[in-house]
Scaffold this active site. Structure first.
Site, PDB file in Angstrom:
ATOM      1  N   GLU B  93     -29.957-142.089 -33.202  1.00 62.69           N
ATOM      2  CA  GLU B  93     -30.167-143.532 -33.210  1.00 62.69           C
ATOM      3  C   GLU B  93     -29.186-144.208 -32.268  1.00 62.69           C
ATOM      4  O   GLU B  93     -29.041-145.412 -32.274  1.00 62.69           O
ATOM      5  CB  GLU B  93     -30.087-144.107 -34.617  1.00 62.69           C
ATOM      6  N   CYS B 125     -31.405-141.544 -39.608  1.00 63.82           N
ATOM      7  CA  CYS B 125     -30.612-140.319 -39.747  1.00 63.82           C
ATOM      8  C   CYS B 125     -31.451-139.058 -39.825  1.00 63.82           C
ATOM      9  O   CYS B 125     -30.887-137.972 -39.958  1.00 63.82           O
ATOM     10  CB  CYS B 125     -29.695-140.419 -40.962  1.00 63.82           C
ATOM     11  N   HIS B 248     -28.263-134.791 -46.686  1.00 63.96           N
ATOM     12  CA  HIS B 248     -27.742-135.842 -45.814  1.00 63.96           C
ATOM     13  C   HIS B 248     -26.553-136.510 -46.492  1.00 63.96           C
ATOM     14  O   HIS B 248     -26.563-136.727 -47.702  1.00 63.96           O
ATOM     15  CB  HIS B 248     -28.836-136.874 -45.504  1.00 63.96           C
TER      16      HIS B 248
END
Lengths: 377, 360, 132
Positions: B93, B125, B248
């Protein structure tokens, strides 16, 4: 070979000439040289200039300068060899006169660096290999720093070993009316100067400045019966190149072009470097002067800094680029004009007693181009 | 089988050909700013900080340069000719260009051929894991023998915002190839996606916005647990079948909590949990956790990785480590080598490195 | 903007791709038109390893235009393991001072923007202290 003589010289003071343009600086040196030569006018004008097309946005200087200096219509164009441009222009004038192509030629070195208030370093870096050195953020001063750093490492000398050169330059410039810095330096100032481009201090780097210098050449037989000035013979003129990029040289600490240029000019003149009474060495940076002295054979590699103790031929007799100021592409012709002043016995307080034979050497970049001249009265 | 006794079709993404990871490589820049240093500027009191410190890129680094290094490490482990790659994909990103692919620079720098796919991926993400799933498809379908997928970020956090404590730089690269060459066979994957606006950055804006506590339950936790549970169910595996699990990691708490919710034990997630030391590397976050796991994994280990990207979605995929891993682990710098290379900076240096000082 | 120039030089800049002389086997960087060793025509690409050592270095405190953002930065002449030398910036220097002879390795980094921050980003080789 026909004898080529210097019939006249002209210089402007070196400095920040805010009120003078490139063309006016050129005209002043040209007119002054013509006057010095008793009104002799050249049939060709070779102009040594490095930065004009970028700093002053001016190319085609031949037409501009001849027209503005009352020489309109003669052969004229620019010779560019970075900082050695002026000396290379003299080589061209030498070729033109010695070949008989013209009777009288003038070499002019002119540089106007102060028209831009910033960005000049980047322009000066065009004298490097731009794709592989300039692109990496390297400048002429950085190249000198890379060499000095290596020299200090390889030969085990300290930075202080170089200080005698700026000290000598500043001492001499006190009496040079054309010099930019007419103030002697105290040794302790040099000792305590901080590095600006490690290990170079401010005093290792010649200051860029404006200036113009001109030399008129003719053949000895063409001089008036009673010349205004004592003629100085130009006995040797040599231009030699090396790899442009430092990294492309087998040993960057050997100024190979400088060595070969001295060798060629001396052979032409039938002398040995040791015969000269003075040597206007290129001190664009202290390390370049040391490497050039070694290249010329005045010291063995690694021993150039020891010359101050050992004694040496008179150097930087009018202050060199360090203290007279460095008008970049014109500096090579300042050296020649200064040597002529010495050989004529007109150097006043700076006179080298009995000077009859002089050598000048101007370097473009770290001796990527080396131009050597031998002068004699 | 459901209650009525009918066969429920599997939702797993299974490839036609068996595939695996044949090379991987990480990158983390050398600068670290402690969370306490950020707190010194923006908060008077020492609250509970989400991480210990985070990795900050140097002035001459960006997603492209970091991807190049991670990709070179992956190639060194894979031992293949980069000319054989058929895709060079970068998920991030913080692509250096809004328009112009990062992948083309990376491909040229690593010596890939011109016969490649090379679009950039963006899904907050999970841009990196999205690229990895695409690589699985490309190789698993037989379209190409090898594909390179990278998740890399130099994440942006608004000065003073909660995200500034964690938004970090780093990531990892993976080369997908035939299972017989793999250091870890890919057993399958599953992705779960909804439209859930918990975090975004509008076109032309410097910093992202987030929806505070809404980023938790309906966003992070719902997507990770949905993806993981479906993957486990449809692959017929249980948490205890996995030596390692990587989730994550936007902060240290979330992955630990989601692991607990799914029935994983702290020791299973410990190796892949790098966020306390390097911060949240966004598109690189779960993937660099996985690269650290692969650095120490042994043949026979099973690894579950679940990414999360705001917006929102999760990719879950399972790996079975093969005997090839042992000799390939040492063929390039390890994740820990980069983490150990550390120069601490203060907030002033951080502001400079992150170009928050305007020069003109 | 000088896009064609940067584009033309990308192979050598991104990845240290030089040449090997087909006549005398000399490894050449940067690529040249004529081999400096045997004067034969040189044009066979050669991928350098990126390993080398510092031949000399300096620190630029006063950067030329286009490099202000990274000031101060260290530039070096690096002797590559394969023989040639190359001028490049050093990066990722830790607390350890740079020394002549220090082993370094090539990394691909941002060199500068072409023009201002609207221009293309130019990437190229730099060297850092060898990791591990």
């Amino acid at each position: 070979m026909t004898e080529v003589v210097i019939a006249g010289i002209g210089m402007t003071p070196v400095g920040e000439h805010w009120d003078l343009s490139l063309r006016t600086l050129a005209a002043r040196a040209i007119l002054s040289a013509e006057k010095d030569a008793g009104g002799l006018k050249p049939q060709a004008l070779y102009i040594g200039n490095f930065l004009g097309s970028m700093v002053s946005h001016q190319a085609n200087l031949g037409a501009l300068i001849t027209d503005n200096s009352g020489l309109g219509g003669i052969e004229s164009f620019t010779i560019e060899a970075a900082e050695a441009s002026g000396a290379a222009a003299l080589h061209m004038a030498y070729l033109a006169v010695s070949s008989g192509f013209v009777d009288t030629a003038m070499a002019l070195g002119v540089e106007k660096v102060t028209d831009m208030t910033d960005g000049v370093e980047k322009i000066l870096a065009t004298g490097l290999d731009f794709d592989y050195e300039g692109f990496e953020g390297v400048t002429p001063a950085a190249q000198a720093a890379l060499l000095m750093q290596r020299y200090i490492y390889q030969y085990g000398v300290g930075h202080a070993a170089f200080n005698w050169l700026p000290l000598l330059a500043h001492t001499n410039a006190v009496h040079n009316p054309n010099a930019m810095y007419r103030k002697a330096l105290k040794p302790e100032v040099l000792q305590s100067a901080p590095p600006v481009v490690d290990p170079l201090t401010l005093y290792d780097i010649a200051p860029y400045a404006d200036g113009a210098a001109a030399v008129i050449l003719t053949r000895s037989g063409l001089l008036p019966k009673k010349p205004v000035q004592k003629p100085v013979r130009l006995l040797g003129s040599s231009v030699i190149t090396d790899a442009l990029a430092l990294y492309d040289r087998p040993d960057p600490l050997r100024f190979e072009a400088a060595r070969r240029s001295v060798e060629q000019a001396c052979r032409q003149a039938g002398i040995l470097p040791g015969d000269v009474d003075l040597f206007e060495v290129d001190d664009f940076t202290s390390i370049y002067a040391v490497l050039a002295l070694e290249a010329a054979g005045f010291a063995l590699p690694g021993e150039g800094t020891q010359l101050s103790e050992r004694g040496h031929v008179p150097l930087l007799t009018m202050g060199g680029s360090k203290a007279r100021g460095c008008p970049v592409g014109a500096s090579g012709l300042y050296q020649v004009c200064e040597a002529v002043t010495q050989l004529r016995g007109q150097a006043g307080a700076l006179q080298v007693p009995g000077a009859r034979l002089a050598m000048t050497q101007s370097l473009g970049g770290p001796a990527s181009t080396a131009v050597t001249h031998i002068l004699k009265v | 089988m459901d209650a009525a006794g009918t066969e429920k079709p599997s939702l797993l993404l299974k490839t036609l050909k068996p595939i695996g990871i044949i090379g991987y490589g990480a990158y983390v820049p050398r600068y670290r700013i402690p969370a306490a240093e950020i707190a010194r500027i923006w908060k008077g009191a020492e609250g509970s900080l989400p991480v210990k410190e985070k990795a900050v890129p140097g002035l001459d680094e960006d997603v492209i340069t970091m991807s190049v290094e991670a990709a070179r490490n992956a190639l060194a482990r894979a031992g293949i000719d980069p000319q054989e790659l058929r895709a060079v994909w970068v998920g991030s990103e913080s692509h250096p260009y809004a328009v112009k692919p990062s992948g083309t620079v990376v491909a040229e720098a690593i010596g890939a051929s011109t016969n490649i796919q090379s679009g950039d991926w963006e899904f907050a993400c999970k841009a990196g894991s999205e690229a990895l799933v695409a690589a699985m498809g490309l190789v698993g379908s037989g379209m190409g023998r090898y594909a390179l997928a990278i998740g890399m970020d130099t994440a942006q956090g608004k000065p003073g915002d909660a995200l500034e404590f964690t938004a970090a730089a780093g990531g990892a690269a993976f080369i997908v190839g035939p299972a017989e060459e793999a250091l870890a066979v890919i057993e399958g994957s599953y992705s779960f996606v909804t439209d859930t606006p918990d975090f975004w950055r509008r076109e032309g804006k410097k910093y992202p916005e987030h929806s505070q506590r809404f980023t938790g339950e309906p966003a992070y936790f719902h997507h990770i647990t949905s993806a993981a549970q479906t993957y486990l169910e449809d692959s017929g595996t249980k948490p205890e079948d996995y030596t390692f699990a990587v989730f994550h990691q936007p902060n240290a708490k979330f992955p630990q909590r989601v692991a607990g919710m799914l029935g994983f034990k702290p020791e299973q997630i410990k190796t892949g949990l790098l966020v306390p030391e390097i911060g949240n590397t966004y598109a690189g976050s779960s993937l660099i956790g996985l690269s650290n796991v692969l650095d120490v994994a042994k043949p026979g280990d099973r690894i579950l990785t679940v990414s999360y990207g705001s917006g929102s979605g999760s990719d879950a995929f399972g790996l079975l480590v093969t005997g090839a891993i042992t000799e390939r682990q040492g063929k390039a710098l390890k994740t820990r080598d980069y983490i150990a290379r550390r120069t601490e900076i203060d907030y002033a240096q951080y502001v400079r490195l992150r170009r928050k000082i305007t020069m003109e | 903007m000088e896009i064609p120039r940067h584009w033309r030089l990308k192979k050598q800049r991104y990845a240290l791709v030089g040449e090997v002389c087909p006549h005398c086997e000399a490894k050449i960087f940067p690529p040249r038109d004529v081999c400096p060793h045997c004067s034969g025509e040189a044009k066979t690409p050669y991928q350098f390893s990126g390993q080398g050592e510092v031949y000399s270095y300096t620190v630029m405190n006063d950067a030329p235009a286009g490099f202000e953002e990274n000031t101060p930065y260290t530039v070096a002449v690096v002797k590559l393991a394969e023989g040639p030398m190359v001028t490049a910036q050093l990066t990722d220097l830790g607390a350890e001072p740079v020394k002549i002879g220090m082993p370094v390795e090539m990394v691909t980094r941002r060199i500068r923007s072409d023009g201002n921050d609207r221009g293309m980003i130019v990437y190229g080789y730099k060297f850092r202290p060898v990791m591990q």
